[in-house]
Design a protein around this motif. Structure first.
Motif, PDB file in Angstrom:
ATOM      1  N   THR A  94       0.827  -1.209   0.000  1.00  0.00           N
ATOM      2  CA  THR A  94       0.000   0.000   0.000  1.00  0.00           C
ATOM      3  C   THR A  94       0.854   1.248   0.000  1.00  0.00           C
ATOM      4  OG1 THR A  94      -1.745  -1.184   1.202  1.00  0.00           O
ATOM      5  CG2 THR A  94      -1.837   1.222   1.222  1.00  0.00           C
ATOM      6  N   ALA A  95       1.889   1.253   0.842  1.00  0.00           N
ATOM      7  CA  ALA A  95       2.779   2.422   0.888  1.00  0.00           C
ATOM      8  C   ALA A  95       3.493   2.612  -0.445  1.00  0.00           C
ATOM      9  CB  ALA A  95       3.793   2.239   2.020  1.00  0.00           C
ATOM     10  N   SER A  96       3.930   1.498  -1.060  1.00  0.00           N
ATOM     11  CA  SER A  96       4.609   1.590  -2.356  1.00  0.00           C
ATOM     12  C   SER A  96       3.672   2.130  -3.433  1.00  0.00           C
ATOM     13  CB  SER A  96       5.141   0.213  -2.750  1.00  0.00           C
ATOM     14  OG  SER A  96       5.745   0.255  -4.021  1.00  0.00           O
ATOM     15  N   LEU A  97       2.432   1.663  -3.433  1.00  0.00           N
ATOM     16  CA  LEU A  97       1.464   2.145  -4.432  1.00  0.00           C
ATOM     17  C   LEU A  97       1.142   3.628  -4.228  1.00  0.00           C
ATOM     18  CD1 LEU A  97      -1.027  -0.871  -4.603  1.00  0.00           C
ATOM     19  CD2 LEU A  97       0.555  -0.125  -6.376  1.00  0.00           C
ATOM     20  N   MET A  98       1.048   4.046  -2.979  1.00  0.00           N
ATOM     21  CA  MET A  98       0.771   5.451  -2.706  1.00  0.00           C
ATOM     22  C   MET A  98       1.908   6.342  -3.225  1.00  0.00           C
ATOM     23  SD  MET A  98      -2.207   5.746  -1.378  1.00  0.00           S
ATOM     24  CE  MET A  98      -2.101   7.425  -0.778  1.00  0.00           C
ATOM     25  N   LYS A  99       3.137   5.905  -3.009  1.00  0.00           N
ATOM     26  CA  LYS A  99       4.278   6.674  -3.522  1.00  0.00           C
ATOM     27  C   LYS A  99       4.280   6.707  -5.048  1.00  0.00           C
ATOM     28  CE  LYS A  99       7.346   5.812   0.417  1.00  0.00           C
ATOM     29  NZ  LYS A  99       8.624   5.190   0.880  1.00  0.00           N
ATOM     30  N   LYS A 100       3.942   5.576  -5.658  1.00  0.00           N
ATOM     31  CA  LYS A 100       3.906   5.518  -7.120  1.00  0.00           C
ATOM     32  C   LYS A 100       2.829   6.445  -7.666  1.00  0.00           C
ATOM     33  CE  LYS A 100       3.721   2.189 -10.918  1.00  0.00           C
ATOM     34  NZ  LYS A 100       3.589   0.744 -11.270  1.00  0.00           N
ATOM     35  N   ILE A 101       1.667   6.472  -7.005  1.00  0.00           N
ATOM     36  CA  ILE A 101       0.582   7.360  -7.431  1.00  0.00           C
ATOM     37  C   ILE A 101       1.002   8.818  -7.303  1.00  0.00           C
ATOM     38  CG2 ILE A 101      -1.744   8.155  -6.826  1.00  0.00           C
ATOM     39  CD1 ILE A 101      -2.390   5.248  -6.095  1.00  0.00           C
ATOM     40  N   GLU A 102       1.690   9.146  -6.217  1.00  0.00           N
ATOM     41  CA  GLU A 102       2.154  10.527  -6.034  1.00  0.00           C
ATOM     42  C   GLU A 102       3.130  10.928  -7.137  1.00  0.00           C
ATOM     43  OE1 GLU A 102       3.790  10.730  -2.151  1.00  0.00           O
ATOM     44  OE2 GLU A 102       1.857  10.609  -1.114  1.00  0.00           O
ATOM     45  N   ARG A 103       4.039  10.001  -7.505  1.00  0.00           N
ATOM     46  CA  ARG A 103       4.985  10.306  -8.580  1.00  0.00           C
ATOM     47  C   ARG A 103       4.257  10.498  -9.915  1.00  0.00           C
ATOM     48  NH1 ARG A 103       8.090   6.207  -5.984  1.00  0.00           N
ATOM     49  NH2 ARG A 103       7.434   4.716  -7.582  1.00  0.00           N
ATOM     50  N   LEU A 104       3.274   9.638 -10.180  1.00  0.00           N
ATOM     51  CA  LEU A 104       2.524   9.766 -11.430  1.00  0.00           C
ATOM     52  C   LEU A 104       1.730  11.066 -11.475  1.00  0.00           C
ATOM     53  CD1 LEU A 104       1.207   6.101 -11.845  1.00  0.00           C
ATOM     54  CD2 LEU A 104       2.972   7.235 -13.202  1.00  0.00           C
ATOM     55  N   GLU A 105       1.143  11.456 -10.358  1.00  0.00           N
ATOM     56  CA  GLU A 105       0.404  12.716 -10.310  1.00  0.00           C
ATOM     57  C   GLU A 105       1.336  13.901 -10.553  1.00  0.00           C
ATOM     58  OE1 GLU A 105      -2.730  13.399 -10.066  1.00  0.00           O
ATOM     59  OE2 GLU A 105      -3.503  11.372  -9.821  1.00  0.00           O
ATOM     60  N   ALA A 106       2.522  13.851  -9.937  1.00  0.00           N
ATOM     61  CA  ALA A 106       3.486  14.935 -10.145  1.00  0.00           C
ATOM     62  C   ALA A 106       3.947  14.996 -11.594  1.00  0.00           C
ATOM     63  CB  ALA A 106       4.683  14.736  -9.211  1.00  0.00           C
ATOM     64  N   SER A 107       4.182  13.806 -12.203  1.00  0.00           N
ATOM     65  CA  SER A 107       4.595  13.767 -13.606  1.00  0.00           C
ATOM     66  C   SER A 107       3.487  14.286 -14.516  1.00  0.00           C
ATOM     67  CB  SER A 107       4.963  12.330 -13.982  1.00  0.00           C
ATOM     68  OG  SER A 107       5.294  12.237 -15.352  1.00  0.00           O
ATOM     69  N   LYS A 108       2.236  13.954 -14.200  1.00  0.00           N
ATOM     70  CA  LYS A 108       1.099  14.440 -14.986  1.00  0.00           C
ATOM     71  C   LYS A 108       1.009  15.954 -14.928  1.00  0.00           C
ATOM     72  CE  LYS A 108      -3.938  14.158 -15.220  1.00  0.00           C
ATOM     73  NZ  LYS A 108      -5.162  13.566 -14.594  1.00  0.00           N
ATOM     74  N   ARG A 109       1.176  16.511 -13.730  1.00  0.00           N
ATOM     75  CA  ARG A 109       1.119  17.970 -13.599  1.00  0.00           C
ATOM     76  C   ARG A 109       2.257  18.635 -14.368  1.00  0.00           C
ATOM     77  NH1 ARG A 109      -0.513  16.525  -8.250  1.00  0.00           N
ATOM     78  NH2 ARG A 109       1.659  16.609  -7.561  1.00  0.00           N
ATOM     79  N   ASN A 110       3.430  18.015 -14.342  1.00  0.00           N
ATOM     80  CA  ASN A 110       4.565  18.576 -15.084  1.00  0.00           C
ATOM     81  C   ASN A 110       4.305  18.557 -16.591  1.00  0.00           C
ATOM     82  OD1 ASN A 110       5.996  19.047 -12.731  1.00  0.00           O
ATOM     83  ND2 ASN A 110       7.021  17.066 -12.785  1.00  0.00           N
ATOM     84  N   LEU A 111       3.697  17.464 -17.080  1.00  0.00           N
ATOM     85  CA  LEU A 111       3.387  17.387 -18.513  1.00  0.00           C
ATOM     86  C   LEU A 111       2.350  18.426 -18.923  1.00  0.00           C
ATOM     87  CD1 LEU A 111       3.279  13.513 -18.999  1.00  0.00           C
ATOM     88  CD2 LEU A 111       4.996  15.083 -19.905  1.00  0.00           C
ATOM     89  N   LEU A 112       1.490  18.801 -17.988  1.00  0.00           N
ATOM     90  CA  LEU A 112       0.505  19.845 -18.253  1.00  0.00           C
ATOM     91  C   LEU A 112       1.065  21.246 -18.080  1.00  0.00           C
ATOM     92  CD1 LEU A 112      -2.623  18.265 -16.510  1.00  0.00           C
ATOM     93  CD2 LEU A 112      -2.169  18.407 -18.962  1.00  0.00           C
ATOM     94  N   GLY A 113       2.368  21.329 -17.736  1.00  0.00           N
ATOM     95  CA  GLY A 113       3.002  22.629 -17.570  1.00  0.00           C
ATOM     96  C   GLY A 113       2.821  23.228 -16.193  1.00  0.00           C
ATOM     97  N   GLU A 114       2.474  22.405 -15.201  1.00  0.00           N
ATOM     98  CA  GLU A 114       2.271  22.890 -13.850  1.00  0.00           C
ATOM     99  C   GLU A 114       3.426  22.459 -12.950  1.00  0.00           C
ATOM    100  OE1 GLU A 114      -1.434  21.319 -12.596  1.00  0.00           O
ATOM    101  OE2 GLU A 114      -2.606  22.294 -14.154  1.00  0.00           O
ATOM    102  N   ASN A 115       3.657  23.272 -11.916  1.00  0.00           N
ATOM    103  CA  ASN A 115       4.675  22.967 -10.898  1.00  0.00           C
ATOM    104  C   ASN A 115       6.053  22.711 -11.526  1.00  0.00           C
ATOM    105  OD1 ASN A 115       2.612  23.115  -8.994  1.00  0.00           O
ATOM    106  ND2 ASN A 115       2.280  20.908  -8.978  1.00  0.00           N
ATOM    107  N   LEU A 116       6.401  23.508 -12.509  1.00  0.00           N
ATOM    108  CA  LEU A 116       7.705  23.351 -13.158  1.00  0.00           C
ATOM    109  C   LEU A 116       8.819  24.055 -12.398  1.00  0.00           C
ATOM    110  CD1 LEU A 116       6.632  23.862 -16.883  1.00  0.00           C
ATOM    111  CD2 LEU A 116       6.979  21.708 -15.660  1.00  0.00           C
ATOM    112  N   GLU A 117       8.464  24.863 -11.394  1.00  0.00           N
ATOM    113  CA  GLU A 117       9.491  25.619 -10.675  1.00  0.00           C
ATOM    114  C   GLU A 117      10.452  24.703  -9.918  1.00  0.00           C
ATOM    115  OE1 GLU A 117       6.300  25.960 -10.350  1.00  0.00           O
ATOM    116  OE2 GLU A 117       5.798  27.872 -11.310  1.00  0.00           O
ATOM    117  N   SER A 118       9.934  23.557  -9.469  1.00  0.00           N
ATOM    118  CA  SER A 118      10.770  22.650  -8.683  1.00  0.00           C
ATOM    119  C   SER A 118      11.599  21.713  -9.558  1.00  0.00           C
ATOM    120  CB  SER A 118       9.888  21.814  -7.738  1.00  0.00           C
ATOM    121  OG  SER A 118       8.938  21.062  -8.481  1.00  0.00           O
ATOM    122  N   CYS A 119      11.449  21.793 -10.891  1.00  0.00           N
ATOM    123  CA  CYS A 119      12.173  20.889 -11.793  1.00  0.00           C
ATOM    124  C   CYS A 119      13.532  21.470 -12.144  1.00  0.00           C
ATOM    125  CB  CYS A 119      11.365  20.653 -13.075  1.00  0.00           C
ATOM    126  SG  CYS A 119       9.785  19.818 -12.803  1.00  0.00           S
ATOM    127  N   ALA A 120      14.519  20.584 -12.240  1.00  0.00           N
ATOM    128  CA  ALA A 120      15.849  20.989 -12.674  1.00  0.00           C
ATOM    129  C   ALA A 120      15.888  21.067 -14.199  1.00  0.00           C
ATOM    130  CB  ALA A 120      16.887  19.995 -12.163  1.00  0.00           C
TER     131      ALA A 120
END
Length: 207
Positions: A94-120
């Motif tokens: 469950t903990a592993s899946l939650m972390k994976k979901i969080e990473r996917l959500e962050a990647s989705k937001r980045n692809l939409l052009g959101e939250n790019l300030e924290s990206c290198a």
């Protein structure tokens, strides 16, 4: 006369302790026997006196009952350990899946052009390459679908053209047949014979 409650503690007097042991032991063995008979239960009772003397009762076989008890406790222990292991595994998954979901959500937001300030810079470059690959795949699929539609339209056009040609080729033949029939009716050389009968049948004919 109401008997008061007896305090349950070790009897200090040795004689009284031995007498109480004998009475209670016999009562306990009797109760074990009654339980096995009345309830059809498998009962095994083992009692060691303070002097180390053994007293026992078994409704069937003491060895078999003890073996059954050992197997039961092993099964219970294994089952308990298995449940604990499964619980821990489920929590970890469950903990592993939650972390994976969080990473996917962050990647989705980045692809939409959101939250790019924290990206290198390297992460932004990777996002750019990923978007280009996605666009290339989308264009390829679109062109393939357009080619299939064009092919289908060309096939429909060919079938319609062939159908129209067949109808046009059949029209002169119909006109030719209609003209021939009209000429047959309009010809002056066509003779029509009629017979007129006057009087009784067979007497006279006028043409």
């Amino acid at each position: 006369m109401v008997r008061g409650k007896t305090e349950v503690r070790r009897i200090e007097n040795a004689t009284s302790r031995q007498v109480t042991f004998s009475k209670r032991r016999n009562g306990l063995l009797k109760k074990a026997f009654e339980l096995s008979v009345l309830c059809d239960a498998e009962v095994a009772l083992i009692v060691f006196s303070s002097r180390g003397k053994l007293y026992e009762f078994s409704s069937s076989s003491m060895e078999k009952t003890i073996d059954r008890y050992i197997m039961h406790t092993k099964d219970v222990g294994v089952s308990k350990k298995a449940k604990e292991h499964n619980t821990q595994q489920l929590k970890s998954d469950t903990a592993s899946l939650m972390k994976k979901i969080e990473r996917l959500e962050a990647s989705k937001r980045n692809l939409l052009g959101e939250n790019l300030e924290s990206c290198a810079v390297e992460e932004l470059h990777e996002l750019e390459l990923q978007l280009e690959r996605s666009l290339s795949s989308i264009r390829k699929q679109k062109y393939q679908m357009l080619e299939e539609q064009i092919t289908q339209l060309k096939e429909k056009e060919r079938m319609l053209t062939a159908s129209i040609r067949e109808k046009l080729n059949a029209k002169p033949r119909l006109q030719l047949c209609a003209s021939a029939v009209s000429e047959d009716y309009d010809s002056p050389n066509t003779d029509v014979e009629t017979e007129l009968v006057i009087g009784r049948p067979g007497t006279c004919k006028v043409k």
